[in-house]
Structures are given as C-alpha cells and as structure tokens.
Design an enzyme around this catalytic site. Structure first.
Site, PDB file in Angstrom:
ATOM      1  N   CYS A  87      32.748  41.443 -12.534  1.00  0.00           N
ATOM      2  CA  CYS A  87      33.314  41.059 -13.824  1.00  0.00           C
ATOM      3  C   CYS A  87      32.387  41.328 -15.014  1.00  0.00           C
ATOM      4  CB  CYS A  87      33.715  39.592 -13.783  1.00  0.00           C
ATOM      5  SG  CYS A  87      34.738  39.203 -12.344  1.00  0.00           S
ATOM      6  N   HIS A 116      32.490  33.539 -20.901  1.00  0.00           N
ATOM      7  CA  HIS A 116      33.083  34.205 -19.736  1.00  0.00           C
ATOM      8  C   HIS A 116      34.301  33.400 -19.278  1.00  0.00           C
ATOM      9  CE1 HIS A 116      33.430  36.723 -16.275  1.00  0.00           C
ATOM     10  NE2 HIS A 116      33.142  35.754 -15.429  1.00  0.00           N
ATOM     11  N   LYS A 120      40.359  34.018 -21.875  1.00  0.00           N
ATOM     12  CA  LYS A 120      41.080  34.345 -20.641  1.00  0.00           C
ATOM     13  C   LYS A 120      42.352  33.521 -20.463  1.00  0.00           C
ATOM     14  CE  LYS A 120      37.228  36.330 -18.047  1.00  0.00           C
ATOM     15  NZ  LYS A 120      36.224  36.360 -19.129  1.00  0.00           N
ATOM     16  N   HIS A 140      42.038  36.799 -16.287  1.00  0.00           N
ATOM     17  CA  HIS A 140      40.737  37.419 -16.019  1.00  0.00           C
ATOM     18  C   HIS A 140      40.981  38.876 -15.654  1.00  0.00           C
ATOM     19  CE1 HIS A 140      36.765  38.236 -15.008  1.00  0.00           C
ATOM     20  NE2 HIS A 140      36.488  37.260 -14.166  1.00  0.00           N
ATOM     21  N   PHE A 147      30.032  37.511 -16.676  1.00  0.00           N
ATOM     22  CA  PHE A 147      29.237  37.185 -15.491  1.00  0.00           C
ATOM     23  C   PHE A 147      30.029  37.526 -14.232  1.00  0.00           C
ATOM     24  CE2 PHE A 147      27.950  33.590 -18.513  1.00  0.00           C
ATOM     25  CZ  PHE A 147      26.983  34.365 -19.119  1.00  0.00           C
ATOM     26  N   PHE A 198      30.403  38.387  -9.785  1.00  0.00           N
ATOM     27  CA  PHE A 198      30.008  37.971  -8.441  1.00  0.00           C
ATOM     28  C   PHE A 198      28.601  38.473  -8.131  1.00  0.00           C
ATOM     29  CE2 PHE A 198      34.369  37.419  -6.130  1.00  0.00           C
ATOM     30  CZ  PHE A 198      34.568  36.254  -6.817  1.00  0.00           C
TER      31      PHE A 198
END
Length: 409
Positions: A168, A298, A327, A332, A392, A394
């Site tokens: 992301c 984020h 979002k 997302h 941010f 994974f």
C-alpha cells in the site's frame, strides 16, 4: 573513494490526474471531497460473493486501448488509459516530451495487483489439458511491470521505467524514486503515480485475513469494522522546481521512507515505522511538525492500523494539526493509494479544502485516550500551505510525503 551523497532537489508537481470511484478526473475528486461524498457501494464485482462494500469504477470495461497496444488489454491497463484521458494529461505528457526529449522522461509507477484479474479470467478458459488460452499474454497483463510498459509504449517514452510493488506504499514511494533519478541526472522529468484494479484475489484474500468490513469503511471511528477495497489510477508529472515557483505551484519538499519489518501484515503497535517515515520526510523538507497544516492519514479503518498510526501521529504532531483519512470516500486502493492521496493533497493545497473523514461520526475513544488527534469529521474550507500524506504497507514498507505551495517557501 566514497560516493558523495545526492543533493535531493525540490520537485514541482505539474499536470496531474486521478480517477476513482468518486469519478473520472480531478474535478470529480475535488467536488466529492468538498461534499463529503463516498463512492463506495455493495460489492457486485464479477463473480465475487462477499458481504462487503467496494469502490468500483464505472465504465472501465468499456475502455479500448490503442489497437497497436492490444496485447496489454486488461482491467488494470484499461483503468490506466481511462485516467490518462482526463484533465488534458495526455497533452501535458506530450508537451513534456517536446521540452525534454523522450529519452529524458522516466516512468515510475506503483501497483500491487497489476493485471492479475486477466489471469483469473484465463484460468476459467483452460482447455481439457489445462492449457491457458492463446489470447492470454502474461507479460503484458499480469506481470507487475505491465503497467509501466503500457504507459511507456503509450507515449513512446525512452527513459528509464520501473514499477514499485511494496503493497500500500507503492505509489507513494515512486515519488522518492523519481526524486533520486532526477538528482542523479538520469532524467529531467518523471511520470509518476499508480494504478490498482479490483480482482478476486484481493477481495477474497483480504476476506481470509478477516479485514473486510460488511459496511462502508469508517477510518478512525469507534464503530469501524475493517476496510473497503477500492480501485483507482493517479498520475503526476514531476520536474525540478524553478528557483522562484509560482505562488500556487505545488512542490514536493520531502520524502520519508522506512521499513520496520515488525510483522508480515500488522504494524508495530506504537507505529514506530510510521513515525520514522514521517520524521524523515520532515527532515528532508527542513520543517518542524508544527509547520504542517494538514495530514492525509493512511487510515485503513482496521483497528490495528488506525491505532498504530494514531499513536505515531499523536506523538509527533499532538492534538492540533488537522488530519483525516480519505479512504471512507474511495476505499483502500492499495497500490494506487499513495498516488491518489498525493493528488488529494495537491487538491487541498490548490483549492483550499481540508477533506473530512467520510463515514466517521466520532474519533475512536481508544485512540483519543492515547493520541487526542484533531480528526476532521467533515471537510473544512481552509488555506493549507504544507501537507503531509502517509502511506503504509504490509511488512512495514512505510512512506510519507511533504507537499507545499510555492508561496510557503
């Protein structure tokens, strides 16, 4: 001899465009952000049978690629083409080529899904021996580099091209890559951004992680139940900023990146990686935290991500700096999120609006008790001069961008 460190230049964001479930082009994004409108709807994508909401873009399947690029045909590249056709962006790229030459314009894009849907569709058409259809072109569709290869071929560009796929944070990190390429003298201009499109792997994958919400996502809200998946495409032209930029020019002042590797999918509970990225972006920009006028969070609407980011933002910025996650409006958009939200930050600077956290009714008390953020529940007219945008991913692949108006310098 040791290499001398690069002096990283301030870059100017020139032409830009974005397409999401809010609509095609910048005006559609701006009006939706001003009005607090969400583009999320109950999922009816392809054969997906999940009780969730998604940010699906209408009309993507109707887009036709140029005939000579037919091998690239897939949902992801059709979405890229749809976005490129907005806001006179094609003409802006052609003008950049005229100024700099095709070999001096780089392509640096982010994606996580690329054209994986095309592979999913191809597997439905295997013959009795299990062979995939001859019409299936992995290299031009599913392959992660497909996006950059398509855009590069679309414009006849000859400069360096690359794709960042860091979950992301993908299309936020491209700004840093482009900045370093320009500083190193490899290129004079970069076409940056990101594209991610809906597919079954993403939807069922996040469902298996128990992260999908059965309602429209509500980042930072006490009643949030998880994320909503969206799709989007965003593109920006980056060039070295002039010595005296126009007052309403938008500049990239700082890029901060970190990799905390705390967990495969969960952030450090105190947001240490996120905080490190924000501090690095501020340091490169030569700014203090209190000089930031708005933070695009984020804000995925998952409990652990919002809690961790809230702690990190609260520790650095305290309770006064306005912040929100967009979002709730777009879902997302994964590998496209960094680019899309950089464009949202650009719109905030150019048009004097601070987006609100669509869907949220109150900041989660569990976050407020440790990080009393100034979380905006509704859009607010304002005149921000410097904004920070967080992305941010994974595995702790974190990136923060600092953008500013020309008259803030």
């Amino acid at each position: 001899m040791p290499l001398s460190p690069l002096t990283l230049p301030h870059l100017q964001l020139g032409a830009a465009t974005a397409t999401s479930c809010l609509g095609a082009g910048l005006d559609a994004q701006l009006q939706a952000l001003r009005n607090g409108r969400s583009g999320l709807s109950p999922c009816s994508f392809d054969t997906v049978d999940l009780p969730t909401w998604v940010g699906e873009i209408a009309g993507v399947d109707d887009v036709r690629l140029p005939p000579e690029l037919a091998a690239f045909d897939c949902r992801n590249n059709r979405l890229a083409e749809l976005a490129l056709q907005q806001d006179d962006f094609i003409q802006a790229v052609q003008a950049a080529i005229s100024r700099h030459g095709a070999q001096r314009v780089g392509v640096v894009l982010g994606t996580s899904t690329s054209g994986i849907l095309q592979t999913e569709l191809a597997y439905r058409e295997r013959d009795a021996s299990g062979a995939l259809p001859v019409s299936y072109h992995y290299a031009q569709t599913h392959n992660t580099f497909s996006l950059a290869a398509y855009v590069r071929a679309r414009f006849g560009l000859l400069g360096p091209a690359m794709v960042v796929s860091s979950a992301c944070s993908s299309s936020a990190k491209v700004f840093g890559n482009a900045q370093r390429m320009i500083a190193a003298g490899l290129i004079d201009c970069a076409l940056v951004g990101g594209v991610d499109s809906l597919c079954l792997t993403t939807l069922y994958g996040f469902n298996s992680l128990e992260l999908l919400s059965t309602q429209p996502c509500r980042p930072f809200d006490a009643q949030r139940h998880g994320l909503s998946i969206g799709e989007a495409a965003a593109f920006v032209l980056l060039e070295a900023a002039p010595a005296r930029p126009a007052d309403d020019a938008v500049l990239l002042l700082g890029v901060g990146e970190s990799s905390d590797a705390y967990h495969m999918s969960s952030p450090h509970p105190d947001g240490l990686g996120a905080r490190s990225a924000m501090q690095a972006a501020l340091a490169q920009a030569g700014l203090q935290a209190d000089e930031i006028d708005y933070i695009n969070l984020h804000g995925t609407a998952t409990p652990s991500n919002d809690n961790a980011e809230g702690r990190a933002v609260g520790a650095l910025f305290g309770p006064t700096t306005p912040c929100s996650s967009t979002k709730g409006a777009t879902g997302h958009t994964l590998g496209a999120a960094g680019g899309l939200e950089a464009v949202f930050s650009l719109l905030a600077l150019r048009h004097g609006v601070l987006p609100g956290g669509v869907g949220a009714t109150a900041l989660d008390p569990a976050i407020a008790s440790v990080a009393p953020l100034n979380y905006l529940l509704e859009a607010r007219p304002s005149a921000p001069r410097r904004v920070l945008s967080n992305s941010f991913g994974f595995g702790g692949t974190n990136c923060s961008l600092v953008l500013a108006r020309g008259d803030a310098q």
